[in-house]
Design an enzyme around this catalytic site. Structure first.
Site, mmCIF file in Angstrom:
data_model
loop_
_atom_site.group_PDB
_atom_site.id
_atom_site.type_symbol
_atom_site.label_atom_id
_atom_site.label_comp_id
_atom_site.label_asym_id
_atom_site.label_seq_id
_atom_site.Cartn_x
_atom_site.Cartn_y
_atom_site.Cartn_z
ATOM 1 N N ASP A 111 79.007 24.955 -43.564
ATOM 2 C CA ASP A 111 77.910 24.611 -42.666
ATOM 3 C C ASP A 111 77.102 25.841 -42.263
ATOM 4 O O ASP A 111 75.882 25.834 -42.317
ATOM 5 C CB ASP A 111 78.424 23.863 -41.418
ATOM 6 C CG ASP A 111 79.570 24.584 -40.700
ATOM 7 O OD1 ASP A 111 80.029 25.650 -41.174
ATOM 8 O OD2 ASP A 111 80.022 24.063 -39.665
ATOM 9 N N ASP A 114 78.311 32.905 -40.124
ATOM 10 C CA ASP A 114 78.153 33.542 -38.821
ATOM 11 C C ASP A 114 78.678 34.987 -38.937
ATOM 12 O O ASP A 114 77.964 35.850 -39.432
ATOM 13 C CB ASP A 114 78.904 32.701 -37.784
ATOM 14 C CG ASP A 114 78.672 33.149 -36.360
ATOM 15 O OD1 ASP A 114 77.590 33.677 -36.068
ATOM 16 O OD2 ASP A 114 79.573 32.961 -35.515
ATOM 17 N N LYS A 142 73.250 32.758 -39.727
ATOM 18 C CA LYS A 142 72.911 33.571 -38.539
ATOM 19 C C LYS A 142 73.099 35.020 -38.933
ATOM 20 O O LYS A 142 74.133 35.624 -38.659
ATOM 21 C CB LYS A 142 73.897 33.252 -37.400
ATOM 22 C CG LYS A 142 73.584 32.061 -36.571
ATOM 23 C CD LYS A 142 74.499 32.086 -35.345
ATOM 24 C CE LYS A 142 74.829 30.692 -34.901
ATOM 25 N NZ LYS A 142 75.861 30.677 -33.843
ATOM 26 N N VAL A 164 74.476 26.313 -32.310
ATOM 27 C CA VAL A 164 73.869 25.050 -32.746
ATOM 28 C C VAL A 164 74.931 23.995 -33.034
ATOM 29 O O VAL A 164 76.074 24.311 -33.366
ATOM 30 C CB VAL A 164 72.976 25.250 -33.990
ATOM 31 C CG1 VAL A 164 71.734 26.062 -33.645
ATOM 32 C CG2 VAL A 164 73.740 25.912 -35.125
ATOM 33 N N ASP A 170 79.878 21.444 -34.738
ATOM 34 C CA ASP A 170 80.404 20.923 -33.485
ATOM 35 C C ASP A 170 80.393 21.955 -32.368
ATOM 36 O O ASP A 170 80.308 23.160 -32.595
ATOM 37 C CB ASP A 170 81.851 20.477 -33.675
ATOM 38 C CG ASP A 170 82.811 21.671 -33.774
ATOM 39 O OD1 ASP A 170 82.599 22.520 -34.663
ATOM 40 O OD2 ASP A 170 83.727 21.763 -32.939
HETATM 41 P P1 IMP Z 1 82.314 32.899 -39.465
HETATM 42 O O1 IMP Z 1 83.691 33.029 -40.054
HETATM 43 O O2 IMP Z 1 82.155 33.676 -38.189
HETATM 44 O O3 IMP Z 1 81.200 33.174 -40.450
HETATM 45 O O4 IMP Z 1 82.229 31.458 -38.904
HETATM 46 C C1 IMP Z 1 81.894 30.377 -39.591
HETATM 47 C C2 IMP Z 1 82.380 29.154 -38.846
HETATM 48 O O5 IMP Z 1 82.212 29.256 -37.408
HETATM 49 C C3 IMP Z 1 81.536 28.003 -39.279
HETATM 50 O O6 IMP Z 1 82.097 27.390 -40.414
HETATM 51 C C4 IMP Z 1 81.527 27.129 -38.050
HETATM 52 O O7 IMP Z 1 82.625 26.267 -38.099
HETATM 53 C C5 IMP Z 1 81.676 28.066 -36.876
HETATM 54 N N1 IMP Z 1 80.367 28.357 -36.216
HETATM 55 C C6 IMP Z 1 79.708 29.521 -36.222
HETATM 56 N N2 IMP Z 1 78.547 29.452 -35.521
HETATM 57 C C7 IMP Z 1 78.477 28.170 -35.077
HETATM 58 C C8 IMP Z 1 77.482 27.453 -34.295
HETATM 59 O O8 IMP Z 1 76.426 27.945 -33.878
HETATM 60 N N3 IMP Z 1 77.774 26.151 -34.049
HETATM 61 C C9 IMP Z 1 78.911 25.536 -34.501
HETATM 62 N N4 IMP Z 1 79.841 26.167 -35.230
HETATM 63 C C10 IMP Z 1 79.628 27.478 -35.525
HETATM 64 MG MG MG Z 2 83.596 25.916 -40.245
#
Ligand code: IMP
Ligand code: MG
Length: 194
Positions: A111, A114, A142, A164, A170
């Protein structure tokens, strides 16, 4: 109905159009990859899509129905361990990767990108299984939040550093069913280090 949602960031129509474009790109790239292997799209069974649950559920459902290619699905779930410091945070695969990724064309679907930790970890684990190719598609990016670099091949939308929900994303398990990508109300926004 959606008490903590503040405003819509990306409309259903924008999502629909972008998902169609992404699907066309992914389908073309997979067809090229299969053609280079000397196989026809009809004959092969060497494409597997791996949506990361639960956030990628709706994006994946819309995307795969626009990929006219013989493929299978292998779901995975990832949990992250928030910690006091950046270094103590980590992503961790729940359960196993789909079996037999060796020699297959793999497309991971998530999705949102981040910090990058989830997809960096998933990429490393899948690469260790010797796939024929590995591509990653994310609906949202992001960029400003990146802590770990990860190469992704398809990005739907770059978004600002806002929390978001909707279209699968979620907040505390809720709002995945919100049809648009929306920003949470400021007073509901969780700690940025959570
Ligand atoms: P990362 O490992 O920090 O890149 O995180 C990715 C995961 O964090 C995504 O697959 C989402 O499940 C969750 N996530 C990150 N930002 C958001 C947001 O703004 N809304 C909802 N879920 C998020
Ligand atoms: Mg996720």
């Amino acid at each position: 109905m959606f008490p903590e949602v503040d405003h819509v960031l990306i409309s259903e129509e924008q999502i629909r159009r972008r998902v169609t474009q992404l699907a066309a790109e992914i389908a073309a790239d997979l067809r090229d990859a299969l053609a280079r292997d000397g196989e026809t799209v009809q004959d092969e069974d060497r494409v597997i899509l791996i949506p990361i649950m639960t956030g990628a559920m709706i994006f994946a459902a819309d995307l795969i129905r626009q990929l006219p290619i013989k493929l299978s699905l292998g779901l995975v779930a990832v949990s992250s361990y928030p910690g006091e410091s950046v270094t103590s945070k980590g992503a961790h695969l729940e359960g196993d990767l789909p079996a037999d990724l060796a020699g297959k064309h793999v497309v991971v679907i998530d999705d949102i990108l981040d910090s990058g930790r989830t997809l960096a970890m998933v990429r490393r684990l899948i690469e260790a299984r010797s796939p024929a190719s590995l591509r990653i598609a994310v609906l949202l990016d992001k960029k400003t939040r990146r802590a770990e670099h990860v190469d992704v091949d398809y990005v739907g939308f770059e978004i600002p550093d806002e929390f978001v929900v909707g279209y699968g994303l979620d907040f505390n398990g809720y709002y995945r069913n919100h049809p648009e990508i929306a920003v949470l109300r400021a007073d509901a926004i969780p700690s940025r280090d959570a």
